[in-house]
Design an enzyme around this catalytic site. Structure first.
Site, short mmCIF file in Angstrom:
data_model
loop_
_atom_site.label_atom_id
_atom_site.label_comp_id
_atom_site.label_asym_id
_atom_site.label_seq_id
_atom_site.Cartn_x
_atom_site.Cartn_y
_atom_site.Cartn_z
N HIS A 171 -1.72 66.94 0.55
CA HIS A 171 -2.53 68.15 0.69
C HIS A 171 -3.94 67.92 0.17
O HIS A 171 -4.37 68.48 -0.83
CB HIS A 171 -1.89 69.35 0.00
CG HIS A 171 -2.38 70.63 0.62
ND1 HIS A 171 -1.52 71.57 1.14
CD2 HIS A 171 -3.62 71.11 0.83
CE1 HIS A 171 -2.24 72.58 1.64
NE2 HIS A 171 -3.52 72.31 1.46
N ASP A 224 -2.78 71.46 -4.02
CA ASP A 224 -3.48 71.84 -2.78
C ASP A 224 -4.98 72.01 -3.03
O ASP A 224 -5.57 73.03 -2.66
CB ASP A 224 -2.89 73.14 -2.22
CG ASP A 224 -1.38 73.16 -2.21
OD1 ASP A 224 -0.78 72.12 -1.88
OD2 ASP A 224 -0.79 74.21 -2.53
N ARG A 252 1.73 69.12 -10.27
CA ARG A 252 0.95 68.50 -9.20
C ARG A 252 -0.52 68.63 -9.61
O ARG A 252 -1.03 69.74 -9.73
CB ARG A 252 1.23 69.17 -7.85
CG ARG A 252 2.64 68.92 -7.34
CD ARG A 252 2.87 69.54 -5.97
NE ARG A 252 2.86 70.99 -6.05
CZ ARG A 252 2.95 71.79 -4.97
NH1 ARG A 252 3.01 71.26 -3.76
NH2 ARG A 252 2.95 73.10 -5.11
N GLU A 268 1.68 69.63 7.67
CA GLU A 268 0.97 70.75 7.03
C GLU A 268 -0.26 70.21 6.32
O GLU A 268 -0.56 69.03 6.35
CB GLU A 268 1.90 71.46 6.03
CG GLU A 268 2.31 70.59 4.85
CD GLU A 268 3.23 71.29 3.86
OE1 GLU A 268 3.80 72.34 4.21
OE2 GLU A 268 3.40 70.77 2.74
N ASN A 280 10.21 72.69 10.46
CA ASN A 280 9.60 73.65 9.55
C ASN A 280 8.18 74.05 9.94
O ASN A 280 7.83 75.22 9.89
CB ASN A 280 9.60 73.09 8.13
CG ASN A 280 11.01 72.80 7.66
OD1 ASN A 280 11.51 71.69 7.89
ND2 ASN A 280 11.65 73.75 7.02
#
Length: 319
Positions: A262, A18, A296, A198, A161
């Site tokens: 992200h 992120d 990640r 998101e 979600n």
């Protein structure tokens, strides 16, 4: 501009998901991201993007042992508004049954210190929305004199979600006026594993307002879509936004890029190029819950554009 890495085998920063990179007026790039332990917020800065590799990470805030901010600190972003620094992030309350998963709310830290790495950060409070429900990934931007917040949230009345919402703000921690949904998972690529929209990031270029976002589960199915509005449109009108019918960036096994998403945007040192920042893994198979796989990594690329002026994400990662 200093030459960026061209191989996605070698990320800019390992085990930082992120990612958010912000270039300030002091000439520094400020970097923050989710850490694998989900227990703190770090900042680092450097005068070049490549310099962030070796920059010291300073812990500016740690989660408390208990309470509503005591678990799973996700996706911090640093912003500078009106002479103060703000960090938006999501945090959850640990429970006996879910260890704080999917119980997140959005919060704001602030400091007035000129160098935010030296600041004493205080919790300004929760970013309150229309519902008291799972909410995360707040990002803020200013357009034509109005400051906006875009975020992801679970509407209790909608199956899924998280959807994407936008609202005007009266200050960097308070929404005002109507809160409207601008995207909900509707296509097959947005609903693999979870129904997710998101991780919004805003880019205003070429007469349009672009919002990139991420979709589906956080394994190799994670991918990115794009919303577009005309720069003169009413951004609080859901009809102003057009979503791509297919993803704009997906797993590319040929170059070893799995689950890209992200993202954020920044600019080159000389200000002439836009830079795409995102996370991805360099392998496909994950043991256990992908949220607890630490690998990640943060990647950066010069952002290219299509002939119509829209971002070319696939072209941007091509060597």
């Amino acid at each position: 501009m200093e030459k960026l890495e061209t191989s996605y085998i070698k990320p800019l920063l390992e085990q930082r998901a992120d990612p958010w990179i912000y270039k300030h007026t002091d000439g520094y790039y400020y970097f923050t991201a989710s850490v694998p332990e989900y227990d703190r917020i770090e900042l680092r800065r450097a005068l070049t993007i490549e310099g962030l590799k070796e920059a010291k990470a300073v812990i500016v805030w740690r989660k408390p042992a208990e309470g509503p901010l005591s678990a799973n600190i996700w996706a911090p972003e640093i912003h500078f508004v009106g002479g103060s620094w703000y960090i938006y992030f999501a945090a959850a309350r640990t429970t006996e049954t879910n260890e704080g998963l999917f119980d997140h709310r959005m919060y704001v830290l602030t400091t007035d210190e000129a160098n935010p790495l030296e600041g004493s950060w205080q919790v300004e409070g929760q970013l309150r929305t229309a519902w008291e429900s799972f909410a995360l990934d707040a990002t803020s931007f200013e357009h034509k004199g109005t400051r906006y917040l875009v975020w992801a949230q679970k509407d209790p009345a909608i199956v899924g979600n998280s959807n994407l919402y936008i609202s005007a703000m009266s200050n960097p921690w308070t929404l005002c006026g109507k809160q409207v949904m601008i995207a909900t998972p509707q296509f097959a690529w947005e609903t693999i594993g979870f129904k997710v929209n998101e991780g919004a990031a805003v880019l205003i270029r070429n007469g349009r307002v672009f919002i990139s976002f991420s979709a589906s589960a956080t394994d190799f199915n994670y991918c990115m879509g794009l919303l577009t509005a005309q720069e003169d449109a009413d951004l609080l009108d859901p009809g102003s936004w057009v979503k791509t019918t297919s993803p704009v960036l997906t797993t590319n096994e040929r170059i070893g890029l799995f689950g890209p998403g992200h993202n954020s945007f920044t600019v080159s040192e000389d200000g002439t190029q836009d830079i795409l920042v995102f996370h991805a893994r360099n392998y496909k198979e994950i043991v256990g819950d992908p949220l607890y796989d630490p690998n990640r990594h943060t990647f950066v690329r010069v952002l290219k554009y299509n002939g119509d002026g829209s971002p070319d994400f696939v072209g941007s990662i091509a060597n």
